[in-house]
Design an enzyme around this catalytic site. Structure first.
Site, PDB file in Angstrom:
ATOM      1  N   GLU A 150     -38.563 -36.099 -46.514  1.00  0.00           N
ATOM      2  CA  GLU A 150     -38.280 -36.831 -45.273  1.00  0.00           C
ATOM      3  C   GLU A 150     -38.083 -35.877 -44.091  1.00  0.00           C
ATOM      4  O   GLU A 150     -38.191 -36.289 -42.939  1.00  0.00           O
ATOM      5  CB  GLU A 150     -37.047 -37.717 -45.448  1.00  0.00           C
TER       6      GLU A 150
ATOM      7  N   GLY B  78     -23.081 -36.098 -57.483  1.00  0.00           N
ATOM      8  CA  GLY B  78     -24.099 -37.155 -57.581  1.00  0.00           C
ATOM      9  C   GLY B  78     -24.582 -37.359 -59.002  1.00  0.00           C
ATOM     10  O   GLY B  78     -25.703 -37.827 -59.220  1.00  0.00           O
TER      11      GLY B  78
ATOM     12  N   GLY C 153     -26.084 -40.729 -60.107  1.00  0.00           N
ATOM     13  CA  GLY C 153     -27.341 -41.182 -59.515  1.00  0.00           C
ATOM     14  C   GLY C 153     -28.531 -40.939 -60.442  1.00  0.00           C
ATOM     15  O   GLY C 153     -28.384 -40.402 -61.551  1.00  0.00           O
TER      16      GLY C 153
ATOM     17  N   ALA D 274     -38.053 -46.493 -37.164  1.00  0.00           N
ATOM     18  CA  ALA D 274     -39.077 -45.432 -37.080  1.00  0.00           C
ATOM     19  C   ALA D 274     -39.532 -45.179 -38.507  1.00  0.00           C
ATOM     20  O   ALA D 274     -38.712 -45.010 -39.403  1.00  0.00           O
ATOM     21  CB  ALA D 274     -38.498 -44.166 -36.470  1.00  0.00           C
TER      22      ALA D 274
ATOM     23  N   SER E  31     -35.373 -32.755 -48.779  1.00  0.00           N
ATOM     24  CA  SER E  31     -36.239 -33.927 -48.957  1.00  0.00           C
ATOM     25  C   SER E  31     -37.511 -33.824 -48.131  1.00  0.00           C
ATOM     26  O   SER E  31     -37.508 -33.270 -47.020  1.00  0.00           O
ATOM     27  CB  SER E  31     -35.455 -35.168 -48.503  1.00  0.00           C
TER      28      SER E  31
ATOM     29  N   TYR F 139     -30.961 -40.434 -41.932  1.00  0.00           N
ATOM     30  CA  TYR F 139     -30.949 -39.748 -43.235  1.00  0.00           C
ATOM     31  C   TYR F 139     -31.645 -38.395 -43.125  1.00  0.00           C
ATOM     32  O   TYR F 139     -31.103 -37.363 -43.532  1.00  0.00           O
ATOM     33  CB  TYR F 139     -31.665 -40.619 -44.288  1.00  0.00           C
TER      34      TYR F 139
HETATM   35  P1  NAP Z   1     -29.121 -41.707 -55.844  1.00  0.00           P
HETATM   36  O1  NAP Z   1     -29.618 -42.307 -57.108  1.00  0.00           O
HETATM   37  O2  NAP Z   1     -28.903 -42.565 -54.657  1.00  0.00           O
HETATM   38  O3  NAP Z   1     -27.741 -40.944 -56.203  1.00  0.00           O
HETATM   39  C1  NAP Z   1     -26.908 -40.467 -55.194  1.00  0.00           C
HETATM   40  C2  NAP Z   1     -25.626 -39.963 -55.824  1.00  0.00           C
HETATM   41  O4  NAP Z   1     -24.756 -39.509 -54.783  1.00  0.00           O
HETATM   42  C3  NAP Z   1     -24.835 -41.037 -56.604  1.00  0.00           C
HETATM   43  O5  NAP Z   1     -24.236 -40.421 -57.724  1.00  0.00           O
HETATM   44  C4  NAP Z   1     -23.757 -41.443 -55.604  1.00  0.00           C
HETATM   45  O6  NAP Z   1     -22.605 -41.970 -56.209  1.00  0.00           O
HETATM   46  C5  NAP Z   1     -23.462 -40.097 -54.977  1.00  0.00           C
HETATM   47  N1  NAP Z   1     -22.775 -40.189 -53.698  1.00  0.00           N
HETATM   48  C6  NAP Z   1     -23.146 -40.864 -52.591  1.00  0.00           C
HETATM   49  N2  NAP Z   1     -22.254 -40.683 -51.595  1.00  0.00           N
HETATM   50  C7  NAP Z   1     -21.277 -39.885 -52.098  1.00  0.00           C
HETATM   51  C8  NAP Z   1     -20.078 -39.352 -51.572  1.00  0.00           C
HETATM   52  N3  NAP Z   1     -19.685 -39.603 -50.320  1.00  0.00           N
HETATM   53  N4  NAP Z   1     -19.327 -38.557 -52.373  1.00  0.00           N
HETATM   54  C9  NAP Z   1     -19.700 -38.303 -53.641  1.00  0.00           C
HETATM   55  N5  NAP Z   1     -20.834 -38.788 -54.203  1.00  0.00           N
HETATM   56  C10 NAP Z   1     -21.609 -39.577 -53.434  1.00  0.00           C
HETATM   57  O7  NAP Z   1     -30.075 -40.512 -55.369  1.00  0.00           O
HETATM   58  P2  NAP Z   1     -31.180 -39.694 -56.213  1.00  0.00           P
HETATM   59  O8  NAP Z   1     -32.487 -40.381 -56.087  1.00  0.00           O
HETATM   60  O9  NAP Z   1     -30.642 -39.346 -57.530  1.00  0.00           O
HETATM   61  O10 NAP Z   1     -31.298 -38.379 -55.312  1.00  0.00           O
HETATM   62  C11 NAP Z   1     -30.482 -37.227 -55.546  1.00  0.00           C
HETATM   63  C12 NAP Z   1     -30.463 -36.365 -54.304  1.00  0.00           C
HETATM   64  O11 NAP Z   1     -31.787 -35.957 -53.992  1.00  0.00           O
HETATM   65  C13 NAP Z   1     -29.934 -37.041 -53.056  1.00  0.00           C
HETATM   66  O12 NAP Z   1     -29.273 -36.057 -52.285  1.00  0.00           O
HETATM   67  C14 NAP Z   1     -31.186 -37.494 -52.320  1.00  0.00           C
HETATM   68  O13 NAP Z   1     -30.933 -37.609 -50.948  1.00  0.00           O
HETATM   69  C15 NAP Z   1     -32.128 -36.374 -52.664  1.00  0.00           C
HETATM   70  N6  NAP Z   1     -33.555 -36.677 -52.717  1.00  0.00           N
HETATM   71  C16 NAP Z   1     -34.002 -37.712 -53.485  1.00  0.00           C
HETATM   72  C17 NAP Z   1     -35.368 -37.935 -53.575  1.00  0.00           C
HETATM   73  C18 NAP Z   1     -35.925 -39.033 -54.444  1.00  0.00           C
HETATM   74  O14 NAP Z   1     -37.104 -39.359 -54.267  1.00  0.00           O
HETATM   75  N7  NAP Z   1     -35.158 -39.566 -55.389  1.00  0.00           N
HETATM   76  C19 NAP Z   1     -36.271 -37.091 -52.894  1.00  0.00           C
HETATM   77  C20 NAP Z   1     -35.761 -36.043 -52.136  1.00  0.00           C
HETATM   78  C21 NAP Z   1     -34.402 -35.829 -52.068  1.00  0.00           C
HETATM   79  P3  NAP Z   1     -22.493 -43.549 -56.579  1.00  0.00           P
HETATM   80  O15 NAP Z   1     -23.164 -43.688 -57.923  1.00  0.00           O
HETATM   81  O16 NAP Z   1     -21.015 -43.746 -56.609  1.00  0.00           O
HETATM   82  O17 NAP Z   1     -23.193 -44.317 -55.505  1.00  0.00           O
HETATM   83  O1  F7E Z   2     -39.423 -46.306 -49.182  1.00  0.00           O
HETATM   84  C1  F7E Z   2     -41.654 -48.672 -47.556  1.00  0.00           C
HETATM   85  C2  F7E Z   2     -40.685 -47.912 -46.685  1.00  0.00           C
HETATM   86  O2  F7E Z   2     -37.008 -46.556 -49.676  1.00  0.00           O
HETATM   87  C3  F7E Z   2     -40.739 -45.830 -49.361  1.00  0.00           C
HETATM   88  C4  F7E Z   2     -35.383 -41.613 -50.924  1.00  0.00           C
HETATM   89  O3  F7E Z   2     -35.208 -41.236 -52.262  1.00  0.00           O
HETATM   90  O4  F7E Z   2     -37.600 -40.661 -50.872  1.00  0.00           O
HETATM   91  C5  F7E Z   2     -36.862 -41.861 -50.674  1.00  0.00           C
HETATM   92  O5  F7E Z   2     -37.014 -42.326 -49.341  1.00  0.00           O
HETATM   93  C6  F7E Z   2     -41.668 -46.513 -48.373  1.00  0.00           C
HETATM   94  C7  F7E Z   2     -41.163 -46.491 -46.925  1.00  0.00           C
HETATM   95  O6  F7E Z   2     -38.176 -44.364 -50.138  1.00  0.00           O
HETATM   96  C8  F7E Z   2     -39.983 -51.731 -48.582  1.00  0.00           C
HETATM   97  O7  F7E Z   2     -40.770 -48.338 -45.320  1.00  0.00           O
HETATM   98  C9  F7E Z   2     -41.903 -51.162 -47.761  1.00  0.00           C
HETATM   99  O8  F7E Z   2     -42.245 -46.199 -46.079  1.00  0.00           O
HETATM  100  O9  F7E Z   2     -38.627 -46.260 -51.594  1.00  0.00           O
HETATM  101  P1  F7E Z   2     -38.248 -45.940 -50.212  1.00  0.00           P
HETATM  102  P2  F7E Z   2     -38.178 -43.330 -48.911  1.00  0.00           P
HETATM  103  O10 F7E Z   2     -37.773 -43.962 -47.642  1.00  0.00           O
HETATM  104  O11 F7E Z   2     -39.501 -42.631 -48.936  1.00  0.00           O
HETATM  105  C10 F7E Z   2     -37.225 -39.575 -50.011  1.00  0.00           C
HETATM  106  C11 F7E Z   2     -38.073 -38.382 -50.365  1.00  0.00           C
HETATM  107  C12 F7E Z   2     -35.767 -39.320 -50.002  1.00  0.00           C
HETATM  108  O12 F7E Z   2     -35.336 -38.185 -49.790  1.00  0.00           O
HETATM  109  C13 F7E Z   2     -34.872 -40.499 -50.006  1.00  0.00           C
HETATM  110  O13 F7E Z   2     -33.566 -40.134 -50.482  1.00  0.00           O
HETATM  111  O14 F7E Z   2     -41.764 -47.883 -48.733  1.00  0.00           O
HETATM  112  N1  F7E Z   2     -41.191 -50.026 -47.923  1.00  0.00           N
HETATM  113  N2  F7E Z   2     -41.179 -52.226 -48.148  1.00  0.00           N
HETATM  114  C14 F7E Z   2     -40.003 -50.339 -48.431  1.00  0.00           C
HETATM  115  N3  F7E Z   2     -38.960 -49.551 -48.796  1.00  0.00           N
HETATM  116  C15 F7E Z   2     -37.872 -50.167 -49.329  1.00  0.00           C
HETATM  117  N4  F7E Z   2     -36.819 -49.414 -49.724  1.00  0.00           N
HETATM  118  N5  F7E Z   2     -37.801 -51.537 -49.465  1.00  0.00           N
HETATM  119  C16 F7E Z   2     -38.830 -52.365 -49.105  1.00  0.00           C
HETATM  120  O15 F7E Z   2     -38.755 -53.573 -49.245  1.00  0.00           O
END
Ligand code: NAP
Ligand code: F7E
Length: 346
Positions: free
Chosen positions: A137, A12, A15, A290, A135, A159
């Site tokens: 989540e 990743g 990302g 949900a 996460s 997810y």
């Molecule tokens: P992101 O920007 O969506 O990056 C995801 C990365 O995973 C990208 O490099 C993507 O490649 C790669 N990927 C997706 N499917 C793949 C596959 N089948 N094989 C190989 N690579 C794949 O996510 P992020 O925000 O950096 O988050 C990093 C990790 O932390 C993720 O596991 C996410 O679920 C977790 N997380 C994120 C948050 C948050 O708030 N950001 C919070 C808690 C946990 P491409 O560039 O090719 O799409």
């Molecule tokens: O939504 C609401 C939506 O998609 C946040 C991922 O990085 O953090 C992320 O997940 C909130 C939700 O993030 C829109 O319904 C309203 O309540 O930015 P989000 P997420 O779902 O919290 C967790 C920790 C991860 O692990 C995940 O990988 O915002 N919302 N209106 C919306 N969300 C989106 N995307 N788009 C809207 O238009």
């Protein structure tokens, strides 16, 4: 023969988090190996600068979380000291539309890596430390406020369910085979590199474009959801610290503050002298089957054991994202690409 520089494998790496972590590890003197999946157009924009600046500190490899053989080969060839598994289908909303591929990458992908690590460790004897991106989540319909490492999980999306499997299989391999495997239960973290369909970036991007006349309105779903939002650059430091501990463990990483989507809008549009009410429209299609209504983390354990602290406040996070998107929108305006980019209906 292993060179003296520590080796890290990041899945990743293209990302948001992967790009910040790669920069951190290269700066610490690691040789970073990044796994990139093949796509029809190049998707390495977030690490292009790093590729140019650190030719000797960074190697990219093709790979996919669905390909067990390829993952095993990578681990065997690189023999990393540390593996950071950040690859995932990370969009909660999309996981309702693509539950099976979300599960395959996010859940079984982790099992594939753990198996590969176990085999290589057994064969070679060198320990490999493993970080799993868990996460907030997982808490979903949370039964406690704030949520800590002992709060029960109640996932609310495909997810979150996939991440639940990944979390527990990581704990299980730690307990069963003595792997140095840790899970970071990270609450939402954002940055100018955040994907444009996550709500924070969608808001800051739209606010900037609206302020320059490149976009007229912004469609959002649930404005009342609240999240504990931190800065991604701060959070990757916590990942690294987890793998420097003598013993593996799981940690909540959060700011300890929560804000609604509505507040994020208020602050973002407010920074540009606008009132979000004049531009934001609620679109029922953007509500999830949900919802996770509210999340607030308790990062006390990380404070105590890792000595980690978030370095950016909510207001600073909004400001740095809005300012970066304003810069981007100004470029779009100048080179005439503004009407094509952005304004995504997703
Ligand atoms: P992101 O920007 O969506 O990056 C995801 C990365 O995973 C990208 O490099 C993507 O490649 C790669 N990927 C997706 N499917 C793949 C596959 N089948 N094989 C190989 N690579 C794949 O996510 P992020 O925000 O950096 O988050 C990093 C990790 O932390 C993720 O596991 C996410 O679920 C977790 N997380 C994120 C948050 C948050 O708030 N950001 C919070 C808690 C946990 P491409 O560039 O090719 O799409
Ligand atoms: O939504 C609401 C939506 O998609 C946040 C991922 O990085 O953090 C992320 O997940 C909130 C939700 O993030 C829109 O319904 C309203 O309540 O930015 P989000 P997420 O779902 O919290 C967790 C920790 C991860 O692990 C995940 O990988 O915002 N919302 N209106 C919306 N969300 C989106 N995307 N788009 C809207 O238009």
């Amino acid at each position: 023969m292993k060179s003296s520089a520590r080796r890290a494998l990041i899945t990743g790496i293209t990302g948001q988090d992967g790009s910040y972590l790669a920069e951190l590890l290269v700066a610490k003197g690691y040789h970073v190996h990044g796994m990139v999946r093949r796509s029809s157009s190049v998707g390495t924009q977030r690490i292009d600068r790093l590729c140019l600046d650190s030719v000797d500190g960074l190697t990219l490899h093709h790979g996919d979380m669905g390909d067990a053989g390829g993952l095993a080969r990578l681990i065997r060839e690189i023999r990393p000291d540390e593996v950071y598994n950040l690859a995932a289908q990370s969009h909660v909303g999309v996981s309702f539309e693509q539950p099976a591929c979300t599960a395959d990458a996010n859940a079984f992908g982790v099992l594939r890596i753990l198996e590969a690590i176990r085999d290589v460790q057994d064969a070679i004897g060198d320990p490999i430390r493993f970080y799993q991106a868990s996460s907030s989540e997982l808490f979903g319909k949370a039964t406690e406020i704030p949520q800590s490492e002992t709060t029960p999980f109640h996932p609310r999306s495909p997810y979150a369910v996939s991440k639940l499997y990944a979390h527990w299989i990581t704990v299980n391999y730690r307990e069963s085979y003595g792997l140095h495997a840790s899970c970071g239960i990270l609450f939402n973290h954002e940055s100018p590199r955040r994907g444009e369909t996550f709500v924070t970036r969608k808001i800051t991007r739209a606010a900037a474009r609206i302020s320059l006349g490149l976009q007229e309105t912004l469609q959002l779903g649930n404005l009342d959801a609240s999240r504990d939002w931190g800065y991604a650059g701060d959070y990757v430091e916590a990942m690294w610290r987890m793998l420097q501990q003598d013993d593996p463990d799981d940690y909540v990483i959060a700011t300890g503050e929560t804000h609604t989507v509505r507040e994020f809008c208020e602050h973002s549009f407010g920074r540009l002298g606008m009132n979000y009410r004049d531009f934001v429209e609620v679109d029922q299609r953007l509500f999830r089957p949900a919802e996770v209504d509210a999340l607030l983390g308790s990062p006390e354990k990380a404070f105590r054991r890792l000595g980690w602290r978030p370095q950016h406040s909510f207001a600073e996070l909004v400001a740095l994202m809005v300012d970066a998107d304003l810069e981007l929108a100004r470029k779009e305006l100048a080179d005439g690409t503004g009407r094509r980019a952005g304004d995504s209906p997703l």
